[in-house]
Scaffold this motif. Structure first.
Motif, short mmCIF file in Angstrom:
data_model
loop_
_atom_site.label_atom_id
_atom_site.label_comp_id
_atom_site.label_asym_id
_atom_site.label_seq_id
_atom_site.Cartn_x
_atom_site.Cartn_y
_atom_site.Cartn_z
N VAL A 1 0.85 -1.18 0.00
CA VAL A 1 0.00 0.00 0.00
C VAL A 1 0.90 1.24 0.00
O VAL A 1 1.88 1.32 0.75
N ALA A 2 0.56 2.22 -0.82
CA ALA A 2 1.34 3.46 -0.90
C ALA A 2 0.87 4.42 0.18
O ALA A 2 -0.13 5.12 0.02
N VAL A 3 1.56 4.44 1.31
CA VAL A 3 1.27 5.39 2.39
C VAL A 3 2.56 6.17 2.64
O VAL A 3 3.44 5.72 3.38
N ASP A 4 2.68 7.31 2.00
CA ASP A 4 3.90 8.10 2.11
C ASP A 4 3.64 9.48 2.70
O ASP A 4 4.48 10.37 2.61
N GLU A 5 2.46 9.66 3.33
CA GLU A 5 2.14 10.96 3.89
C GLU A 5 1.93 10.91 5.40
O GLU A 5 1.67 11.93 6.02
N ILE A 6 2.04 9.71 6.00
CA ILE A 6 1.95 9.55 7.45
C ILE A 6 3.08 8.63 7.88
O ILE A 6 3.33 7.59 7.25
N ALA A 7 3.76 8.99 8.96
CA ALA A 7 4.83 8.15 9.48
C ALA A 7 4.76 8.14 10.99
O ALA A 7 4.17 9.02 11.62
N GLY A 8 5.37 7.09 11.60
CA GLY A 8 5.39 6.98 13.05
C GLY A 8 5.37 5.53 13.50
O GLY A 8 5.30 4.60 12.68
N ALA A 9 5.46 5.33 14.82
CA ALA A 9 5.47 4.00 15.42
C ALA A 9 4.10 3.69 16.01
O ALA A 9 3.66 4.37 16.94
N LEU A 10 3.44 2.67 15.47
CA LEU A 10 2.08 2.31 15.88
C LEU A 10 2.12 1.25 16.98
O LEU A 10 2.83 0.25 16.87
N SER A 11 1.34 1.46 18.04
CA SER A 11 1.23 0.49 19.14
C SER A 11 -0.23 0.39 19.55
O SER A 11 -1.03 1.30 19.31
N GLY A 12 -0.56 -0.72 20.20
CA GLY A 12 -1.93 -0.89 20.69
C GLY A 12 -2.33 -2.33 20.80
O GLY A 12 -1.49 -3.25 20.71
N GLU A 13 -3.63 -2.56 21.01
CA GLU A 13 -4.15 -3.92 21.11
C GLU A 13 -5.59 -3.96 20.65
O GLU A 13 -6.31 -2.96 20.68
N ILE A 14 -5.98 -5.17 20.22
CA ILE A 14 -7.33 -5.41 19.72
C ILE A 14 -7.86 -6.67 20.40
O ILE A 14 -7.24 -7.74 20.29
N HIS A 15 -8.98 -6.56 21.09
CA HIS A 15 -9.67 -7.71 21.69
C HIS A 15 -10.88 -8.04 20.81
O HIS A 15 -11.67 -7.15 20.48
N LEU A 16 -11.04 -9.32 20.46
CA LEU A 16 -12.17 -9.72 19.63
C LEU A 16 -12.84 -10.96 20.20
O LEU A 16 -12.18 -11.84 20.77
N GLU A 17 -14.17 -11.03 20.03
CA GLU A 17 -14.97 -12.20 20.39
C GLU A 17 -15.93 -12.48 19.24
O GLU A 17 -16.53 -11.55 18.69
N ALA A 18 -16.06 -13.75 18.87
CA ALA A 18 -16.94 -14.10 17.76
C ALA A 18 -17.41 -15.53 17.92
O ALA A 18 -16.74 -16.35 18.56
N ALA A 19 -18.55 -15.84 17.31
CA ALA A 19 -19.09 -17.21 17.32
C ALA A 19 -19.82 -17.44 16.01
O ALA A 19 -20.46 -16.53 15.47
N GLY A 20 -19.72 -18.66 15.51
CA GLY A 20 -20.41 -18.99 14.27
C GLY A 20 -19.84 -20.25 13.66
O GLY A 20 -18.83 -20.80 14.12
N ARG A 21 -20.51 -20.72 12.61
CA ARG A 21 -20.04 -21.91 11.91
C ARG A 21 -18.95 -21.55 10.91
O ARG A 21 -18.05 -22.34 10.68
N VAL A 22 -19.07 -20.37 10.30
CA VAL A 22 -18.07 -19.89 9.35
C VAL A 22 -17.78 -18.43 9.67
O VAL A 22 -18.49 -17.80 10.46
N VAL A 23 -16.74 -17.89 9.03
CA VAL A 23 -16.33 -16.51 9.32
C VAL A 23 -17.46 -15.53 9.04
O VAL A 23 -17.67 -14.58 9.81
N ARG A 24 -18.22 -15.75 7.99
CA ARG A 24 -19.30 -14.83 7.64
C ARG A 24 -20.32 -14.73 8.79
O ARG A 24 -20.79 -13.63 9.13
N ASP A 25 -20.65 -15.86 9.39
CA ASP A 25 -21.58 -15.84 10.53
C ASP A 25 -20.98 -15.08 11.71
O ASP A 25 -21.67 -14.32 12.40
#
Length: 610
Positions: free
Chosen positions: A437-461
């Motif tokens: 991806v061409a991202v040449d107008e923003i720079a820096g060190a990215l940090s963080g976390e993502i918590h996710l919960e999901a249920a289903g038979r397939v990803v779409r569900d």
């Protein structure tokens, strides 16, 4: 000496006379019911024979048709063994004691059903009612097979608890040797779960087979699906293939086809070569000091298998270290296999597995989806009722990425999953380059976390009910002056040189995910000249977004219009335009109390929230 010879002569005469009398009696007696009763007592099962004919001579000839051996009371089929026809020539002297010697034996129409029932008890565990040397119970009783051929046979293995069924076709099995003291040979042509396979082996002699104080030598090669497995070593208990120690190697041009043939359907087309020291005790298998290549990626490691007993499944442990792991090649699908859509990927977590797996893998360098990473470390578990990614971490773009996840059964073929992804100091520009991806107008060190919960038979569900939280911060950030002025709709951008950078004093973004929609609460960035605020929604299940970007100048600046910008549309067709009219109501605060403590700590440590 003068007394020995008369004794031997009398004894020999008596034996010959008794054998002659026995032959006369046996020639006129129907042996079938006698053999049925004797075999039934020896095995503890019902035994029936359609026809049995014994012709006494040199050698003794035997003809048998329609042999049936009953199954265990809990078995899925009434018969464990059936044999349509058998003919054999037996050395008569071997009938007098010791191991039997079959000079010639031919069989056809064999079917054997091996089953594990309640508590994983095997139906092949039979009674100990004797049987002499006709039914060998250990290697010391194994007969000599000078010329043995079996055709049109089938062996079925079933495990009632796991649902596993293995079918081994015996198109032709041949065993032979020059005599009892000469090396023996074994050849098998048939199939494994419908996949054509062959096996060639050279072994020690039948005399060595009956020596319990020394290993029985085996050198064999099995070929299937274009690959081959080779073993050279010895075994102290050859009838059970236990007490094994030797060198093993495998060369498989398509690991997916091979594992599918073994009953573990895996849609991979990668080749593998592996060699190491193979050992087996009673229930434990080990491949030590293994080396090889997986899809061209060299590795070293160890593999251990502990066979299950009763209600305990088999357990496999794998430890491997790669110099460089090309996951794009490892996960390469075969040309004839159409890739499954991401939304159709199964999230099922089986409540029961016949084999548990634990793996610890590492690579100094790795590649996935074109992204180059370093120091890859992974710890995975596949258990009954649980799939766990205990650790998945790697270095990329001068930072670190980590992932933990676990899945459990949710009923009706569905799985319930939770996960935590972390990033620490990942450089935005370098990561964008890795992603193409061409991202040449923003720079820096990215940090963080993502918590996710999901249920289903397939990803779409699962996406429709996706829930969780996300927090991201940017340190040492900067933004191209041209982008900053476009976002703030600065009129001066029309007339002056917009080259150069302006520092980002702080950047923090929070999102709350509920029922498949991420609510931005909000994203905030501050530069020396302006502050930016982004709010809105991202619908992951419908692949749509609706975001509002607002700016305000820091101090009076009549040349900045500070007009809100709306970003909305589908992921494939995003529209960006100034917002004319009333500004939609957006959350007035960060609502940090709705986030996990670890996410709150990351956000509060950023200057935008101080």
């Amino acid at each position: 000496m003068r007394r020995i010879w008369p004794v031997l002569a009398v004894a020999t005469g008596l034996v010959v006379a008794m054998a002659a009398a026995l032959a006369i009696v046996l020639a006129t007696v129907d042996l079938r019911p006698i053999v049925e009763r004797w075999a039934g007592e020896a095995t503890g099962r019902r035994v029936a024979i359609e026809a049995l004919d014994i012709r006494w001579g040199l050698p003794v000839a035997l003809e048998l048709r329609g042999l049936r051996v009953g199954n265990a009371p809990w078995g899925g089929e009434p018969e464990m063994v059936s044999l349509e026809r058998l003919s054999a020539e037996i050395d008569p002297w071997s009938l007098l004691g010791g191991a039997l010697e079959y000079r010639r034996m031919r069989g056809s129409g064999l079917k054997v059903v091996l089953e594990r029932g309640p508590g994983r008890i095997g139906n092949w565990k039979m009674g100990d009612g004797g049987g002499g040397g006709l039914i060998p119970k250990n290697r010391s009783q194994f007969p000599t097979l000078i010329d043995f051929v079996l055709a049109e046979g089938l062996v079925i293995y079933r495990d009632a608890e796991s649902g596993v069924e293995i079918r081994i076709g015996l198109d032709r099995v041949a065993v032979g040797a020059e005599d009892a003291a000469s090396p023996a040979r074994l050849a098998w042509q048939g199939s494994y779960n419908g996949t054509p396979a062959t096996l060639e082996a050279r072994t020690g002699s039948f005399t060595t087979m009956r020596r319990t104080d020394m290993p029985f030598g085996i050198e064999m090669t099995m070929t299937a699906t274009g690959g081959d497995l080779h073993f050279k070593g010895g075994t102290m208990r050859p009838l059970d293939f236990e007490g094994v120690d030797g060198e093993a190697r495998a060369s498989l041009p398509d690991i997916g086809r091979f594992l599918t043939a073994l009953g573990a359907a895996v849609d991979l087309g990668a080749p593998i070569e592996i060699a190491g020291r193979l050992r087996r005790g009673t229930l434990d298998w080990q491949l030590d000091d293994a080396t090889g290549q997986l899809a061209g990626s060299p590795f070293r490691g160890d593999i251990a298998l502990k066979e299950g007993t009763h209600d305990v499944p088999d357990a496999v442990e794998i430890a491997g270290e790669f110099e460089r792991l090309d996951l794009d090649e490892v996960l390469r699908r075969r040309d004839d296999a159409a890739p499954a859509p991401f939304g159709d990927l199964s999230l099922d977590v089986p409540a029961a597995r016949s084999t548990h797996l634990a793996a610890r893998l590492g690579a100094a360098a790795a590649r996935f989806q074109g992204i180059e990473v370093a120091d890859l470390r992974a710890e995975l578990r596949l258990l009954s009722g649980e799939i766990g990614i205990d650790r998945l971490g790697f270095d990329v773009a001068q930072g670190k990425v980590g992932l933990q996840a676990s899945g459990r059964p949710a009923g009706d073929g569905a799985g319930r999953w939770t996960g935590l992804a972390t990033v620490d100091g990942v450089r935005v520009g370098e990561l964008a380059q890795h992603l193409g991806v061409a991202v040449d107008e923003i720079a820096g060190a990215l940090s963080g976390e993502i918590h996710l919960e999901a249920a289903g038979r397939v990803v779409r569900d699962a996406l429709a009910g996706l829930g969780g939280h996300a927090v991201l911060v940017l340190r040492e950030g900067r933004i191209a002056r041209s982008l900053a002025e476009r976002v703030s709709t600065d009129i001066r951008a029309l007339f002056r040189d917009r080259s150069g950078w302006t520092p980002i004093e702080c950047f923090v973004g929070l999102a709350e995910i509920e029922n498949g929609t991420g609510r931005i609460r909000p994203v905030r960035a501050v530069t020396p000249d302006m502050a930016l605020r982004m709010t809105g929604n991202i619908a992951f299940d419908r692949r749509r977004l609706d975001l509002l970007i607002e700016t305000d100048s820091r101090g009076m600046d009549l040349l900045r219009l500070n007009m809100p910008i709306r970003v909305r549309g589908s992921f494939d067709d995003i529209g960006i335009a100034p917002l004319v009219g009333p500004t939609p109501t957006t959350p007035a605060n960060w609502a940090l109390d709705r986030f996990p403590p670890s996410a709150q700590a990351i956000a509060r440590g950023n200057a935008c929230l101080r």
